[in-house]
Design a protein around this motif. Sequence first.
Motif, PDB file in Angstrom:
ATOM      1  N   ILE A   1       0.862  -1.174   0.000  1.00 48.44           N
ATOM      2  CA  ILE A   1       0.000   0.000   0.000  1.00 48.44           C
ATOM      3  C   ILE A   1       0.904   1.231   0.000  1.00 48.44           C
ATOM      4  O   ILE A   1       1.783   1.362   0.856  1.00 48.44           O
ATOM      5  CB  ILE A   1      -0.937   0.010   1.216  1.00 48.44           C
ATOM      6  N   VAL A   2       0.704   2.104  -0.962  1.00 46.88           N
ATOM      7  CA  VAL A   2       1.559   3.281  -1.107  1.00 46.88           C
ATOM      8  C   VAL A   2       0.714   4.551  -1.001  1.00 46.88           C
ATOM      9  O   VAL A   2      -0.503   4.536  -1.212  1.00 46.88           O
ATOM     10  CB  VAL A   2       2.317   3.254  -2.455  1.00 46.88           C
ATOM     11  N   THR A   3       1.372   5.644  -0.688  1.00 46.79           N
ATOM     12  CA  THR A   3       0.721   6.936  -0.523  1.00 46.79           C
ATOM     13  C   THR A   3       1.153   7.875  -1.642  1.00 46.79           C
ATOM     14  O   THR A   3       2.318   7.849  -2.055  1.00 46.79           O
ATOM     15  CB  THR A   3       1.090   7.558   0.837  1.00 46.79           C
ATOM     16  N   ALA A   4       0.241   8.680  -2.123  1.00 47.59           N
ATOM     17  CA  ALA A   4       0.560   9.636  -3.179  1.00 47.59           C
ATOM     18  C   ALA A   4       1.776  10.459  -2.798  1.00 47.59           C
ATOM     19  O   ALA A   4       1.859  11.014  -1.703  1.00 47.59           O
ATOM     20  CB  ALA A   4      -0.632  10.558  -3.422  1.00 47.59           C
ATOM     21  N   GLY A   5       2.755  10.519  -3.692  1.00 49.29           N
ATOM     22  CA  GLY A   5       3.985  11.257  -3.450  1.00 49.29           C
ATOM     23  C   GLY A   5       5.102  10.420  -2.875  1.00 49.29           C
ATOM     24  O   GLY A   5       6.277  10.824  -2.927  1.00 49.29           O
ATOM     25  N   GLU A   6       4.787   9.238  -2.356  1.00 50.37           N
ATOM     26  CA  GLU A   6       5.814   8.349  -1.797  1.00 50.37           C
ATOM     27  C   GLU A   6       6.712   7.815  -2.912  1.00 50.37           C
ATOM     28  O   GLU A   6       6.232   7.462  -3.996  1.00 50.37           O
ATOM     29  CB  GLU A   6       5.135   7.184  -1.080  1.00 50.37           C
ATOM     30  N   GLU A   7       8.013   7.746  -2.651  1.00 51.47           N
ATOM     31  CA  GLU A   7       8.940   7.222  -3.655  1.00 51.47           C
ATOM     32  C   GLU A   7       8.854   5.701  -3.668  1.00 51.47           C
ATOM     33  O   GLU A   7       9.230   5.040  -2.710  1.00 51.47           O
ATOM     34  CB  GLU A   7      10.370   7.665  -3.357  1.00 51.47           C
ATOM     35  N   ILE A   8       8.355   5.155  -4.758  1.00 51.98           N
ATOM     36  CA  ILE A   8       8.193   3.707  -4.861  1.00 51.98           C
ATOM     37  C   ILE A   8       9.337   3.053  -5.632  1.00 51.98           C
ATOM     38  O   ILE A   8       9.521   1.832  -5.572  1.00 51.98           O
ATOM     39  CB  ILE A   8       6.860   3.350  -5.546  1.00 51.98           C
ATOM     40  N   ALA A   9      10.107   3.861  -6.369  1.00 50.21           N
ATOM     41  CA  ALA A   9      11.218   3.343  -7.166  1.00 50.21           C
ATOM     42  C   ALA A   9      12.089   4.519  -7.593  1.00 50.21           C
ATOM     43  O   ALA A   9      11.780   5.681  -7.313  1.00 50.21           O
ATOM     44  CB  ALA A   9      10.692   2.595  -8.391  1.00 50.21           C
ATOM     45  N   TRP A  10      13.185   4.194  -8.267  1.00 49.57           N
ATOM     46  CA  TRP A  10      14.032   5.251  -8.806  1.00 49.57           C
ATOM     47  C   TRP A  10      14.729   4.747 -10.057  1.00 49.57           C
ATOM     48  O   TRP A  10      14.836   3.531 -10.280  1.00 49.57           O
ATOM     49  CB  TRP A  10      15.062   5.726  -7.779  1.00 49.57           C
ATOM     50  N   ILE A  11      15.147   5.694 -10.891  1.00 50.47           N
ATOM     51  CA  ILE A  11      15.808   5.346 -12.146  1.00 50.47           C
ATOM     52  C   ILE A  11      17.255   5.829 -12.104  1.00 50.47           C
ATOM     53  O   ILE A  11      17.522   7.002 -11.812  1.00 50.47           O
ATOM     54  CB  ILE A  11      15.079   5.979 -13.352  1.00 50.47           C
ATOM     55  N   GLU A  12      18.143   4.913 -12.357  1.00 49.88           N
ATOM     56  CA  GLU A  12      19.570   5.229 -12.449  1.00 49.88           C
ATOM     57  C   GLU A  12      19.857   5.703 -13.870  1.00 49.88           C
ATOM     58  O   GLU A  12      19.861   4.916 -14.813  1.00 49.88           O
ATOM     59  CB  GLU A  12      20.388   3.976 -12.121  1.00 49.88           C
ATOM     60  N   MET A  13      20.059   6.998 -14.035  1.00 48.68           N
ATOM     61  CA  MET A  13      20.207   7.563 -15.368  1.00 48.68           C
ATOM     62  C   MET A  13      21.599   7.333 -15.945  1.00 48.68           C
ATOM     63  O   MET A  13      22.551   7.043 -15.213  1.00 48.68           O
ATOM     64  CB  MET A  13      19.885   9.057 -15.331  1.00 48.68           C
ATOM     65  N   GLU A  14      21.702   7.449 -17.245  1.00 49.30           N
ATOM     66  CA  GLU A  14      22.948   7.153 -17.944  1.00 49.30           C
ATOM     67  C   GLU A  14      24.070   8.118 -17.580  1.00 49.30           C
ATOM     68  O   GLU A  14      25.246   7.775 -17.665  1.00 49.30           O
ATOM     69  CB  GLU A  14      22.696   7.168 -19.457  1.00 49.30           C
TER      70      GLU A  14
END
Length: 269
Positions: free
Chosen positions: A188-201
């Motif tokens: 269960i997640v809340t709006a605005g919560e960081e659920i993942a991230w992207i490792e950019m090039e």
Amino acid sequence: MKKLIIVRGGGDLATGTIHRLWSAGLPVLVLEAEHPAAIRRQVAVSEAVYDGRALVEGMSAVLVHSCEDIEEVIKKGEVPVLVDPKGDAIRTLRPEVVVDAILAKKNLGTSRDMAPLTVALGPGFEAGKDVDLVIETRRGHNLGRVIRSGSAYPNTGVPGNIGGYSKERVIHAKEAGFFHNRCRIGDIVTAGEEIAWIEMEDGGTCPVPATLTGILRGLLREGYPVTRGFKIADIDPRKEELANCFTISDKARCIAGSVLETIVPRFLV
């Protein structure tokens, strides 16, 4: 083997069809890409490509490495999954039916000469020209309709409405790079919560916040390379519907019933 059904694609909507055909006792082979990108991974047989096996509502899908292994897996009551994005095995195995369930919104190479009966799910195909039959996949009055002439509704790019939310439910990558999870499917997640991230090039990072409060129904596989705009997550606003993360959807079941309807007459002869 006689009267084999080949399904191209093993994502969640495809898996609904595969499960229905398997439940009816019909022999099914799934063809998948080398690196499938399903987000509803708990109900996608495409996960067998990574893990060797996937279990969806009592159906076991098993990765095979050659056409010679297919019949033995089917005899065991399981569904073989073969990495074959171009569909080369279709020419070798000469199936009775080919179902294009890739849901790419365009035709990636399926043609009417691949089998006595060819069926495609969703837009990108014309019934009577590209394939014999098309199944409507857009939610609404015509969901699951068997189209014998013409095409399905074109892709709108807007997800169906669930719990009063539509486009907010599905999250797309804002940057290219490698995807990394902070949450799991079913959380269960809340709006605005960081659920993942992207490792950019370039070495930077791009956070992926939840777009609404609800259950994380779908999430891309850890470490998957994404491009900007790539679909990476799906949130169901109905927090009481946890079981939905692990079961085939109503939409997939509706489509599956229509596919079964078109195929069964060929197996009654």
